[in-house]
Design a protein around this motif. Structure first.
Motif, PDB file in Angstrom:
ATOM      1  N   ARG A   1       0.806  -1.134   0.032  1.00 38.53           N
ATOM      2  CA  ARG A   1      -0.015  -0.092   0.102  1.00 38.53           C
ATOM      3  C   ARG A   1       1.239   1.257   0.054  1.00 38.53           C
ATOM      4  O   ARG A   1       1.791   1.127   0.356  1.00 38.53           O
ATOM      5  N   ASP A   2       0.607   2.221  -0.626  1.00 34.47           N
ATOM      6  CA  ASP A   2       0.946   3.495  -0.337  1.00 34.47           C
ATOM      7  C   ASP A   2       0.519   4.435   0.734  1.00 34.47           C
ATOM      8  O   ASP A   2       1.195   5.481   0.831  1.00 34.47           O
ATOM      9  N   VAL A   3      -0.358   4.047   1.325  1.00 31.64           N
ATOM     10  CA  VAL A   3      -0.477   4.727   2.413  1.00 31.64           C
ATOM     11  C   VAL A   3      -1.098   3.931   3.602  1.00 31.64           C
ATOM     12  O   VAL A   3      -1.963   2.927   3.411  1.00 31.64           O
ATOM     13  N   TYR A   4      -0.712   4.058   5.002  1.00 35.19           N
ATOM     14  CA  TYR A   4      -1.265   3.303   6.100  1.00 35.19           C
ATOM     15  C   TYR A   4      -1.793   4.370   7.204  1.00 35.19           C
ATOM     16  O   TYR A   4      -1.079   5.268   7.352  1.00 35.19           O
TER      17      TYR A   4
ATOM     18  N   SER B   1       3.950   8.314  -2.262  1.00 36.29           N
ATOM     19  CA  SER B   1       3.197   9.250  -1.440  1.00 36.29           C
ATOM     20  C   SER B   1       3.941   9.929  -0.268  1.00 36.29           C
ATOM     21  O   SER B   1       5.004   9.618   0.060  1.00 36.29           O
ATOM     22  N   GLU B   2       3.390  10.812   0.431  1.00 35.26           N
ATOM     23  CA  GLU B   2       3.864  11.611   1.632  1.00 35.26           C
ATOM     24  C   GLU B   2       4.169  10.618   2.648  1.00 35.26           C
ATOM     25  O   GLU B   2       5.154  10.352   3.493  1.00 35.26           O
ATOM     26  N   TYR B   3       3.329   9.443   3.147  1.00 33.72           N
ATOM     27  CA  TYR B   3       3.461   8.520   3.827  1.00 33.72           C
ATOM     28  C   TYR B   3       4.652   7.431   3.607  1.00 33.72           C
ATOM     29  O   TYR B   3       5.508   7.189   4.326  1.00 33.72           O
TER      30      TYR B   3
ATOM     31  N   GLU C   1       7.985   6.593   5.747  1.00 38.42           N
ATOM     32  CA  GLU C   1       8.185   5.322   6.239  1.00 38.42           C
ATOM     33  C   GLU C   1       9.866   5.288   5.791  1.00 38.42           C
ATOM     34  O   GLU C   1      10.771   4.640   6.440  1.00 38.42           O
ATOM     35  N   HIS C   2      10.142   5.896   4.633  1.00 32.07           N
ATOM     36  CA  HIS C   2      11.572   5.812   4.114  1.00 32.07           C
ATOM     37  C   HIS C   2      12.611   6.377   5.092  1.00 32.07           C
ATOM     38  O   HIS C   2      13.515   6.062   5.449  1.00 32.07           O
TER      39      HIS C   2
END
Length: 176
Positions: free
Chosen positions: A25-28, A83-85, A89-90
């Motif tokens: 997913r790109d957002v959690y 994504s910003e999320y 994470e990175h």
């Protein structure tokens, strides 16, 4: 598996060889990370020298698991630009690495021909799956456990293919 299935920490404690995690997913937007994400958005960054401030007890669990000889790997399939999320994470993944987890990133365009399960998962010792379910906006919708050999085989094959194509964290550059 029965409703009395073990908790995540018990699954990790019982693991003897490998624990792999595939995130797609790109957002959690799970409760345990929401506050950290907001702090990051306001400019907070983890201090490499201040290990005590990192995400506990998660990193302690990873460190203890790796110390027992279990290989812990995480692969993230991400859309680009990210994504910003994913940027969040990175920026904090160095803490996972410091705890002993191996992390790689795969741009989604390079995953098009991989047969992937429908949900994120953890696979323990190539036989027990913890499926992670999410709502459309990334909130947690629960977990299920499975010891179905065919599903475990699918997860193992998918993870191995993603891992082979993915870029190690230290080499992955965020594209915005």
């Amino acid at each position: 598996m029965p409703s009395s299935a073990p908790k995540f920490t018990e699954l990790m404690a019982g693991c003897t060889r490998s624990a792999v995690h595939l995130e797609m997913r790109d957002v959690y937007s799970v409760d345990s990370e929401r506050q950290q994400f907001e702090a990051w958005r306001q400019g907070f960054r983890h201090d490499l020298a201040d290990r005590a401030s990192w995400w506990r007890p998660w990193l302690d669990l990873i460190q203890d698991t790796v110390a027992r000889g279990v290989v812990v790997r995480r692969a993230r399939i991400v859309s680009e630009p990210v994504s910003e999320y994913i940027r969040f994470e990175h920026s904090g993944t160095f803490t996972n690495i410091a705890a002993g987890e191996q992390v790689r990133w795969l741009p989604r365009r390079r995953a098009s021909d991989i047969a992937l399960p429908g949900n994120d998962f953890w696979l323990f010792d190539s036989r027990i799956i913890r499926w992670n379910h999410f709502t459309g906006d990334g909130g947690s919708a629960g977990q299920d456990l499975s010891d179905d050999p065919a599903a475990a085989k699918l997860c193992a094959a998918a993870f191995d293919e993603v891992w082979a194509r993915a870029v190690p964290h230290e080499q992955y550059e965020i594209h915005q």
